[in-house]
Scaffold this motif. Sequence first.
Motif, PDB file in Angstrom:
ATOM      1  N   PHE A 208       0.740  -9.016   5.968  1.00  0.00           N
ATOM      2  CA  PHE A 208       1.231 -10.357   6.288  1.00  0.00           C
ATOM      3  C   PHE A 208       0.272 -11.454   5.831  1.00  0.00           C
ATOM      4  O   PHE A 208       0.361 -12.582   6.303  1.00  0.00           O
ATOM      5  CB  PHE A 208       1.447 -10.480   7.794  1.00  0.00           C
ATOM      6  CG  PHE A 208       2.740  -9.867   8.273  1.00  0.00           C
ATOM      7  CD1 PHE A 208       3.872 -10.644   8.457  1.00  0.00           C
ATOM      8  CD2 PHE A 208       2.816  -8.511   8.526  1.00  0.00           C
ATOM      9  CE1 PHE A 208       5.065 -10.097   8.890  1.00  0.00           C
ATOM     10  CE2 PHE A 208       4.009  -7.941   8.965  1.00  0.00           C
ATOM     11  CZ  PHE A 208       5.131  -8.733   9.149  1.00  0.00           C
ATOM     12  N   TYR A 209      -0.625 -11.152   4.913  1.00  0.00           N
ATOM     13  CA  TYR A 209      -1.702 -12.081   4.611  1.00  0.00           C
ATOM     14  C   TYR A 209      -1.337 -13.150   3.588  1.00  0.00           C
ATOM     15  O   TYR A 209      -2.186 -13.950   3.181  1.00  0.00           O
ATOM     16  CB  TYR A 209      -2.955 -11.301   4.213  1.00  0.00           C
ATOM     17  CG  TYR A 209      -3.344 -10.316   5.296  1.00  0.00           C
ATOM     18  CD1 TYR A 209      -3.522 -10.753   6.612  1.00  0.00           C
ATOM     19  CD2 TYR A 209      -3.479  -8.959   5.033  1.00  0.00           C
ATOM     20  CE1 TYR A 209      -3.848  -9.868   7.625  1.00  0.00           C
ATOM     21  CE2 TYR A 209      -3.813  -8.063   6.040  1.00  0.00           C
ATOM     22  CZ  TYR A 209      -3.982  -8.520   7.339  1.00  0.00           C
ATOM     23  OH  TYR A 209      -4.300  -7.631   8.341  1.00  0.00           O
ATOM     24  N   TYR A 210      -0.071 -13.179   3.156  1.00  0.00           N
ATOM     25  CA  TYR A 210       0.473 -14.333   2.439  1.00  0.00           C
ATOM     26  C   TYR A 210       1.438 -15.123   3.330  1.00  0.00           C
ATOM     27  O   TYR A 210       1.996 -16.136   2.881  1.00  0.00           O
ATOM     28  CB  TYR A 210       1.232 -13.899   1.184  1.00  0.00           C
ATOM     29  CG  TYR A 210       0.370 -13.548   0.008  1.00  0.00           C
ATOM     30  CD1 TYR A 210      -0.364 -14.521  -0.654  1.00  0.00           C
ATOM     31  CD2 TYR A 210       0.303 -12.239  -0.451  1.00  0.00           C
ATOM     32  CE1 TYR A 210      -1.153 -14.194  -1.751  1.00  0.00           C
ATOM     33  CE2 TYR A 210      -0.484 -11.906  -1.534  1.00  0.00           C
ATOM     34  CZ  TYR A 210      -1.203 -12.883  -2.181  1.00  0.00           C
ATOM     35  OH  TYR A 210      -1.991 -12.557  -3.270  1.00  0.00           O
ATOM     36  N   ALA A 211       1.661 -14.660   4.549  1.00  0.00           N
ATOM     37  CA  ALA A 211       2.631 -15.313   5.431  1.00  0.00           C
ATOM     38  C   ALA A 211       2.265 -16.780   5.631  1.00  0.00           C
ATOM     39  O   ALA A 211       1.088 -17.160   5.646  1.00  0.00           O
ATOM     40  CB  ALA A 211       2.693 -14.596   6.773  1.00  0.00           C
ATOM     41  N   CYS A 212       3.290 -17.601   5.790  1.00  0.00           N
ATOM     42  CA  CYS A 212       3.074 -19.037   5.908  1.00  0.00           C
ATOM     43  C   CYS A 212       4.378 -19.676   6.387  1.00  0.00           C
ATOM     44  O   CYS A 212       5.360 -18.984   6.653  1.00  0.00           O
ATOM     45  CB  CYS A 212       2.670 -19.639   4.559  1.00  0.00           C
ATOM     46  SG  CYS A 212       3.867 -19.336   3.240  1.00  0.00           S
TER      47      CYS A 212
END
Length: 311
Positions: A208-212
């Motif tokens: 989820f480290y591009y989640a925005c």
Amino acid sequence: MSVFTKVSHAELQEFLKRFPLGELIGYQGIGEGVENTNYFVDTSEGRWVLTLFERLNYQDLPFFLGLMEHLAHRGFPSAMPVPDNEGRNLSLLHDKPAALVMRLNGQSVLFPNLAQCAAVGRVLGDLHVLGQTYAGHCRNDRGVDWRRSTAEALLPKVDTEAHALIESELAAQATLDLAALPQGVIHADLFKDNVLFVDDRLSGVIDFYYACNDALLYDLAITLNDWCTEPDGHVNQARAHALLEAYLARREPNAAERAAWPLVLRAAAFRFYLSRLYDWTFPREGDLVHIKDPSQYRRILERHREQVAPL
């Protein structure tokens, strides 16, 4: 996922003393992906994934980890972050932010079938619905400004055809206002390697480290481009129908989204064409670094520029 930072056995043993996870049994670097350092870690208490964040803003990390907790508590198949002995889910290792999360069962698929595409459509719809109650907020660091600055860095380095394509698509995308479309929390990277299956049952959504916060339709376009396109860039209509039908059963796009769909599909393809072309042109050093070929997303973008089926 890649390995840019090497962690020794002794260093990992010392790090794990901060967590109630028992004794270290073994660990292995993960070579897929492009951004962070990742290891599979096995201890006497279970199986985990360790991530060292290489380029993300430290201030954004609580958003990602909090989102994973928010979703997992509501039945969504995301990995739960592991708190340390003091209740913190974010630590330091090699002077870099680091987190441990539970390792989910299942494997990613390379050639998804219709049932798996439908499962991804449903889970993306669930994410967009459940994300409406998440209080955190994070801007998309790979939005309009990033596309333009990355394109400007690439233009002096690419061949004539790529130069013309990038300039033409920048002009076309200048007419698209994603902020005017329904907004919410998006995964922004729901590729095949970030979804796990046990047979046809979707067992996990990871990374989820591009989640925005951004346009929900943009997230749908990112997902369709990876799950439903052929090697020549054309959309496989059967897979696309399965994914979209399942998504629309969870969330119905409005008229503005349906009208914007062709250009949003292009925006999603353009984003990954640029990022892969940048990594290809300006490679980073590291052990087990995985650089993805930009040509696939160039073909997808070119096909979308020719014709897109309505949503």
